[in-house]
Design an enzyme around this catalytic site. Structure first.
Site, PDB file in Angstrom:
ATOM      1  N   GLY A  51     -22.173  36.295   9.096  1.00 27.36           N
ATOM      2  CA  GLY A  51     -22.144  37.326   8.064  1.00 27.36           C
ATOM      3  C   GLY A  51     -22.412  38.741   8.538  1.00 27.36           C
ATOM      4  O   GLY A  51     -22.493  39.662   7.724  1.00 27.36           O
ATOM      5  N   GLU A  53     -23.881  31.608  13.458  1.00 28.16           N
ATOM      6  CA  GLU A  53     -22.444  31.325  13.335  1.00 28.16           C
ATOM      7  C   GLU A  53     -21.642  32.590  13.025  1.00 28.16           C
ATOM      8  O   GLU A  53     -21.097  32.720  11.938  1.00 28.16           O
ATOM      9  CB  GLU A  53     -22.209  30.358  12.173  1.00 28.16           C
ATOM     10  CG  GLU A  53     -22.760  28.990  12.345  1.00 28.16           C
ATOM     11  CD  GLU A  53     -22.594  28.140  11.096  1.00 28.16           C
ATOM     12  OE1 GLU A  53     -22.466  26.931  11.237  1.00 28.16           O
ATOM     13  OE2 GLU A  53     -22.598  28.699   9.963  1.00 28.16           O
ATOM     14  N   PRO A  54     -21.562  33.511  13.945  1.00 28.30           N
ATOM     15  CA  PRO A  54     -20.786  34.723  13.670  1.00 28.30           C
ATOM     16  C   PRO A  54     -19.286  34.453  13.770  1.00 28.30           C
ATOM     17  O   PRO A  54     -18.839  33.719  14.657  1.00 28.30           O
ATOM     18  CB  PRO A  54     -21.226  35.670  14.788  1.00 28.30           C
ATOM     19  CG  PRO A  54     -21.611  34.773  15.914  1.00 28.30           C
ATOM     20  CD  PRO A  54     -22.124  33.503  15.309  1.00 28.30           C
ATOM     21  N   ARG A  97      -6.177  40.715   3.155  1.00 30.15           N
ATOM     22  CA  ARG A  97      -7.508  41.193   2.747  1.00 30.15           C
ATOM     23  C   ARG A  97      -7.497  42.381   1.784  1.00 30.15           C
ATOM     24  O   ARG A  97      -8.263  42.393   0.828  1.00 30.15           O
ATOM     25  CB  ARG A  97      -8.383  41.463   3.975  1.00 30.15           C
ATOM     26  CG  ARG A  97      -8.630  40.179   4.798  1.00 30.15           C
ATOM     27  CD  ARG A  97      -9.656  40.379   5.909  1.00 30.15           C
ATOM     28  NE  ARG A  97     -10.958  40.674   5.379  1.00 30.15           N
ATOM     29  CZ  ARG A  97     -11.505  41.869   5.334  1.00 30.15           C
ATOM     30  NH1 ARG A  97     -10.874  42.913   5.834  1.00 30.15           N
ATOM     31  NH2 ARG A  97     -12.689  42.046   4.793  1.00 30.15           N
ATOM     32  N   CYS A 118       7.297  41.456  -2.203  1.00 29.25           N
ATOM     33  CA  CYS A 118       7.613  41.759  -3.591  1.00 29.25           C
ATOM     34  C   CYS A 118       6.393  41.626  -4.488  1.00 29.25           C
ATOM     35  O   CYS A 118       6.309  40.719  -5.323  1.00 29.25           O
ATOM     36  CB  CYS A 118       8.742  40.873  -4.068  1.00 29.25           C
ATOM     37  SG  CYS A 118      10.295  41.567  -3.574  1.00 29.25           S
ATOM     38  N   GLU A 119       5.444  42.511  -4.283  1.00 23.87           N
ATOM     39  CA  GLU A 119       4.210  42.581  -5.065  1.00 23.87           C
ATOM     40  C   GLU A 119       3.789  44.044  -5.047  1.00 23.87           C
ATOM     41  O   GLU A 119       3.680  44.629  -3.967  1.00 23.87           O
ATOM     42  CB  GLU A 119       3.076  41.792  -4.372  1.00 23.87           C
ATOM     43  CG  GLU A 119       3.200  40.306  -4.371  1.00 23.87           C
ATOM     44  CD  GLU A 119       2.864  39.668  -5.703  1.00 23.87           C
ATOM     45  OE1 GLU A 119       1.939  40.126  -6.381  1.00 23.87           O
ATOM     46  OE2 GLU A 119       3.563  38.707  -6.055  1.00 23.87           O
TER      47      GLU A 119
HETATM   48  C1  PLP Z   1     -17.444  32.007   7.188  1.00 22.07           C
HETATM   49  C2  PLP Z   1     -18.665  31.372   7.691  1.00 22.07           C
HETATM   50  C3  PLP Z   1     -19.339  31.936   8.758  1.00 22.07           C
HETATM   51  C4  PLP Z   1     -18.910  33.218   9.417  1.00 22.07           C
HETATM   52  O1  PLP Z   1     -19.048  34.325   8.609  1.00 22.07           O
HETATM   53  P1  PLP Z   1     -18.694  35.759   9.207  1.00 22.07           P
HETATM   54  O2  PLP Z   1     -18.958  36.683   8.083  1.00 22.07           O
HETATM   55  O3  PLP Z   1     -17.262  35.727   9.590  1.00 22.07           O
HETATM   56  O4  PLP Z   1     -19.592  35.990  10.370  1.00 22.07           O
HETATM   57  C5  PLP Z   1     -20.452  31.268   9.242  1.00 22.07           C
HETATM   58  N1  PLP Z   1     -20.872  30.102   8.696  1.00 22.07           N
HETATM   59  C6  PLP Z   1     -20.234  29.540   7.667  1.00 22.07           C
HETATM   60  C7  PLP Z   1     -20.723  28.262   7.128  1.00 22.07           C
HETATM   61  C8  PLP Z   1     -19.120  30.154   7.127  1.00 22.07           C
HETATM   62  O5  PLP Z   1     -18.505  29.581   6.089  1.00 22.07           O
END
Ligand code: PLP
Length: 432
Positions: A243, A284-285, A324, A355-356
């Site tokens: 995140g 978990e980046p 996005r 086409c949006e």
């Molecule tokens: C999407 C996700 C992440 C990564 O999030 P980022 O904002 O891309 O760093 C990490 N853990 C889980 C479980 C996720 O679903």
């Protein structure tokens, strides 16, 4: 900096963007290996080496290709997958199964079977039916897997609603309600088919303030202590999610240590209080590894100047290669890459060819006066959730991906052909 301007032309990781466009055609995804690797190395210094019992699991949904998994393997990271397709891609890339962690709120039985067959490192349980499913599959196969519980800490992170995942009203995670959480944990501790290690949380994405992570961690640590009190069980692993925010336009990117250090201090304090050794810590980046490593290249085509209203500058891609802006009003910046040192004074809207009406990539973008069809347009910070979310809407082919590094370029995903798009189409006999 992987971006620079030489003789009026934008370069990316040493590669001339005009030449990349000539060689590989547009639209084109370009990924800088130098930038990706610099993120992994930063994390290695400020997290893995600094704290020892710590791992990075790259959230590969942000950008998932064979070559990306090869880079992760070489850099020594773990990866996080969220589907059978990502798992398959990682295994096909030769990525070591024991370094794969599997997240997702509705893992299919077939996906869990594959995961158990491959012998993946962790399954992060995210739902109240999942433990039974895993146990059934492990019993059939005579195997045991390591699991964590993803919990919903009930904190609201400050980000777009679609990427906030830690609040109570979320499809993700096990609620921490007394009558739900503890019986579930007790089952996992006692299970003969899983090795229960600890807890996981992920509060949201594109965050610049560490307070959501810290609040969530406080709540998680209280539960870790309570698990020990009730069951005499000590969680030996905590997964702190991803995140971490990145720069798309004028955001101020925070160093990883801004998030990591205060979280690690809290974990240390809690485990000291319990009189237990430090648990393994995992982050978990996803976005923060690959977003700024990506650049999209497009050729400018039609230009529509509605006097006194708006000037639309169309490019040869759009929401099919970058959903996005249409999906969550994401903001980007871009430049005319072959006129990168020309003064910008013309305020235009960069739109796609789909086409949006919502197929707009950048509103109010300043470009040089006299920009015309055939010029090359580059959009920055497109490496995360760009290619990964690409679609074939309007039967537009998904662009190629090129990996660049120090002036060298290599194709890592081929441009889709029209034939590829209709490859799985069938015509029933009676329509032939
Ligand atoms: C999407 C996700 C992440 C990564 O999030 P980022 O904002 O891309 O760093 C990490 N853990 C889980 C479980 C996720 O679903």
């Amino acid at each position: 900096m992987v971006q620079e301007i030489k003789n009026g032309v934008l370069y990316f990781d040493g590669c001339n963007t005009v030449e990349l466009a000539k060689k590989y055609k547009t639209p084109l995804y370009v990924m800088s290996e130098t930038d990706i690797v610099s993120r992994f190395r930063e994390l290695n210094e400020c997290f893995v080496k600094k704290y020892g019992n710590a791992r990075v699991a790259y959230a590969s949904k942000a950008f998932c290709t064979l070559a990306m998994y090869k880079i992760c393997e070489r850099e020594g990271t773990c990866i996080d997958v969220v589907s059978g397709g990502e798992l398959y891609t990682a295994i096909k890339a030769g990525f070591p199964a024991e370094r794969i962690e599997f997240n997702g709120n509705n893992k299919l039985p077939s996906e869990i079977e594959d995961a158990v067959d491959y012998g993946i490192g962790r399954i992060i349980i995210d739902g109240l039916q999942e433990l039974s499913l895993i146990e059934k599959i492990c019993a059939q196969k005579g195997k045991k897997v390591k699991v964590l519980y993803r919990v919903t800490p009930g904190v609201a992170a400050d980000s777009h609603d679609y990427i906030v995942t830690g609040k109570k009203d979320s499809k993700f995670g096990i609620p921490l309600d007394e009558d739900v959480f503890y019986p579930e944990v007790e089952r996992a501790i006692k299970s003969e088919y899983v090795d229960f290690l600890g807890l996981h949380f992920h509060v949201g994405s594109q965050l610049f303030d560490n307070s959501a992570h810290l609040q969530a961690l406080d709540i998680i640590l209280e539960h870790v202590k309570e698990i020990k009190r009730r069951f005499g069980f000590v969680c030996t692993e905590l997964n702190l999610g991803g995140g971490f925010g990145v720069k798309y336009t004028n955001e101020e990117r925070k160093p990883y240590s801004y998030f990591i250090d205060p979280m690690m201090a809290k974990i240390k304090a809690a485990y000291e209080e319990m009189g237990e050794p430090m648990p393994a810590a995992v982050i978990e980046p996803g976005r923060s590894i690959v977003a700024e490593a990506g650049m999209n290249l497009y050729t400018i085509g039609s230009i529509k100047d509605i006097k006194g209203v708006r000037k639309y500058v169309s490019i040869d891609g759009g929401m099919t290669d970058n959903i996005r802006p249409a999906l969550y009003s994401a903001k980007y910046e871009g430049v005319v890459a072959n006129k990168a040192d020309v003064k910008v004074s013309d305020k235009v809207t960069i739109c796609g060819k789909c086409c949006e009406s919502g197929d707009i990539l950048i509103r109010d973008c300043l470009i040089p006066e006299g920009t015309e069809a055939g010029d090359l347009f580059a959009i920055f910070s497109t490496g995360a959730y760009g290619y990964a979310m690409a679609s074939n809407y309007n039967n537009n082919p998904i662009p190629a991906v090129v990996l660049v590094k120090d002036g060298e370029s290599n194709l890592i995903v081929k441009h889709q052909s029209y034939e590829d798009i209709i490859h799985n189409n069938l015509i029933p006999d009676y329509l032939k």
